[in-house]
Design a protein around this motif. Structure first.
Motif, PDB file in Angstrom:
ATOM      1  N   LEU A 104       0.835  -1.206   0.000  1.00  0.00           N
ATOM      2  CA  LEU A 104       0.000   0.000   0.000  1.00  0.00           C
ATOM      3  C   LEU A 104       0.868   1.253   0.000  1.00  0.00           C
ATOM      4  N   LEU A 105       1.834   1.313   0.895  1.00  0.00           N
ATOM      5  CA  LEU A 105       2.620   2.534   1.052  1.00  0.00           C
ATOM      6  C   LEU A 105       3.576   2.804  -0.111  1.00  0.00           C
ATOM      7  N   ALA A 106       4.131   1.766  -0.718  1.00  0.00           N
ATOM      8  CA  ALA A 106       5.070   1.992  -1.828  1.00  0.00           C
ATOM      9  C   ALA A 106       4.391   2.736  -2.982  1.00  0.00           C
ATOM     10  N   PRO A 107       3.223   2.297  -3.453  1.00  0.00           N
ATOM     11  CA  PRO A 107       2.585   3.067  -4.521  1.00  0.00           C
ATOM     12  C   PRO A 107       2.100   4.447  -4.064  1.00  0.00           C
ATOM     13  N   LEU A 108       1.724   4.568  -2.792  1.00  0.00           N
ATOM     14  CA  LEU A 108       1.339   5.890  -2.276  1.00  0.00           C
ATOM     15  C   LEU A 108       2.521   6.849  -2.346  1.00  0.00           C
ATOM     16  N   ALA A 109       3.674   6.382  -1.878  1.00  0.00           N
ATOM     17  CA  ALA A 109       4.875   7.225  -1.900  1.00  0.00           C
ATOM     18  C   ALA A 109       5.239   7.598  -3.332  1.00  0.00           C
ATOM     19  N   GLN A 110       5.175   6.626  -4.214  1.00  0.00           N
ATOM     20  CA  GLN A 110       5.510   6.880  -5.613  1.00  0.00           C
ATOM     21  C   GLN A 110       4.558   7.907  -6.224  1.00  0.00           C
ATOM     22  N   ALA A 111       3.272   7.751  -5.970  1.00  0.00           N
ATOM     23  CA  ALA A 111       2.283   8.679  -6.519  1.00  0.00           C
ATOM     24  C   ALA A 111       2.473  10.094  -5.982  1.00  0.00           C
ATOM     25  N   ARG A 112       2.936  10.189  -4.743  1.00  0.00           N
ATOM     26  CA  ARG A 112       3.153  11.504  -4.132  1.00  0.00           C
ATOM     27  C   ARG A 112       4.519  12.084  -4.477  1.00  0.00           C
ATOM     28  N   GLY A 113       5.390  11.248  -5.015  1.00  0.00           N
ATOM     29  CA  GLY A 113       6.726  11.717  -5.360  1.00  0.00           C
ATOM     30  C   GLY A 113       7.621  11.917  -4.151  1.00  0.00           C
ATOM     31  N   ILE A 114       7.427  11.084  -3.115  1.00  0.00           N
ATOM     32  CA  ILE A 114       8.273  11.171  -1.924  1.00  0.00           C
ATOM     33  C   ILE A 114       8.889   9.805  -1.646  1.00  0.00           C
ATOM     34  N   GLU A 115       9.932   9.809  -0.865  1.00  0.00           N
ATOM     35  CA  GLU A 115      10.609   8.561  -0.510  1.00  0.00           C
ATOM     36  C   GLU A 115       9.713   7.735   0.420  1.00  0.00           C
ATOM     37  N   LEU A 116       9.792   6.418   0.264  1.00  0.00           N
ATOM     38  CA  LEU A 116       9.008   5.511   1.108  1.00  0.00           C
ATOM     39  C   LEU A 116       9.352   5.715   2.581  1.00  0.00           C
ATOM     40  N   GLN A 117      10.621   5.894   2.889  1.00  0.00           N
ATOM     41  CA  GLN A 117      11.064   6.123   4.276  1.00  0.00           C
ATOM     42  C   GLN A 117      10.358   7.356   4.855  1.00  0.00           C
ATOM     43  N   ASP A 118      10.294   8.423   4.081  1.00  0.00           N
ATOM     44  CA  ASP A 118       9.639   9.655   4.523  1.00  0.00           C
ATOM     45  C   ASP A 118       8.150   9.415   4.774  1.00  0.00           C
ATOM     46  N   LEU A 119       7.496   8.716   3.856  1.00  0.00           N
ATOM     47  CA  LEU A 119       6.074   8.427   4.030  1.00  0.00           C
ATOM     48  C   LEU A 119       5.846   7.581   5.279  1.00  0.00           C
ATOM     49  N   CYS A 120       6.681   6.592   5.487  1.00  0.00           N
ATOM     50  CA  CYS A 120       6.537   5.742   6.671  1.00  0.00           C
ATOM     51  C   CYS A 120       6.669   6.569   7.954  1.00  0.00           C
ATOM     52  N   ASN A 121       7.623   7.473   7.980  1.00  0.00           N
ATOM     53  CA  ASN A 121       7.777   8.340   9.154  1.00  0.00           C
ATOM     54  C   ASN A 121       6.537   9.209   9.359  1.00  0.00           C
ATOM     55  N   ARG A 122       5.990   9.751   8.279  1.00  0.00           N
ATOM     56  CA  ARG A 122       4.783  10.576   8.373  1.00  0.00           C
ATOM     57  C   ARG A 122       3.602   9.761   8.893  1.00  0.00           C
ATOM     58  N   VAL A 123       3.473   8.541   8.404  1.00  0.00           N
ATOM     59  CA  VAL A 123       2.374   7.672   8.845  1.00  0.00           C
ATOM     60  C   VAL A 123       2.470   7.428  10.352  1.00  0.00           C
ATOM     61  N   ILE A 124       3.665   7.149  10.834  1.00  0.00           N
ATOM     62  CA  ILE A 124       3.844   6.876  12.269  1.00  0.00           C
ATOM     63  C   ILE A 124       3.511   8.123  13.095  1.00  0.00           C
ATOM     64  N   VAL A 125       3.955   9.286  12.649  1.00  0.00           N
ATOM     65  CA  VAL A 125       3.664  10.527  13.372  1.00  0.00           C
ATOM     66  C   VAL A 125       2.148  10.750  13.450  1.00  0.00           C
ATOM     67  N   LYS A 126       1.469  10.597  12.322  1.00  0.00           N
ATOM     68  CA  LYS A 126       0.010  10.808  12.308  1.00  0.00           C
ATOM     69  C   LYS A 126      -0.715   9.739  13.127  1.00  0.00           C
TER      70      LYS A 126
END
Length: 138
Positions: free
Chosen positions: A71-93
């Motif tokens: 789920l997160l890999a295509p989300l990160a790709q669609a947003r144009g951000i690194e997967l690591q960054d998205l994962c950190n954002r998900v944990i914060v939220k």
């Protein structure tokens, strides 16, 4: 018209205090649902259904970057951000949501504890159901 103290409500067949408790519990729960809804109002319902998966994938990836993130890999790709960054954002939220929802649910449970201790309709009526978001100063 049912009596307000020890009479029986003909619609619910509950005594005065039990009828009052049932009505107050509905108020407690409805307001809790409304407050929890405030936390998620900016998300479509279909996205809300992915929150647990997002958190699970983020935690797994952050502990082992070889873990798949379907789920997160295509989300990160669609947003144009690194997967690591998205994962950190998900944990914060997710952490913020857990803290806020925990505070609201804790308030609901406190109101229910207060309700359980009531022995008269007047005691039930005296419970003011007012929720506050954490940090709102209430």
């Amino acid at each position: 018209m049912p009596r307000s103290n020890q009479g029986v409500n003909p619609e619910t067949w509950l005594s005065g205090v039990e009828h009052a408790k049932a009505q107050k519990l509905a108020e407690i729960n409805d307001q809790c649902d409304m407050m929890l809804g405030v936390l998620t109002k900016s998300y479509p319902g279909s996205e809300l259904l992915t929150f647990d998966q997002q958190k699970t994938e983020a935690e797994a990836y952050l502990s082992d970057q070889s873990k798949p993130c379907p789920l997160l890999a295509p989300l990160a790709q669609a947003r144009g951000i690194e997967l690591q960054d998205l994962c950190n954002r998900v944990i914060v939220k997710a952490t913020a949501f857990s803290a806020a929802s925990g505070a609201i649910i804790g308030q609901r449970q406190k109101f229910e504890d207060m309700l359980d201790a009531c022995t008269t309709p007047e005691q039930v009526a005296a419970i003011e159901v007012i929720y506050a978001l954490p940090g709102a100063g209430a």
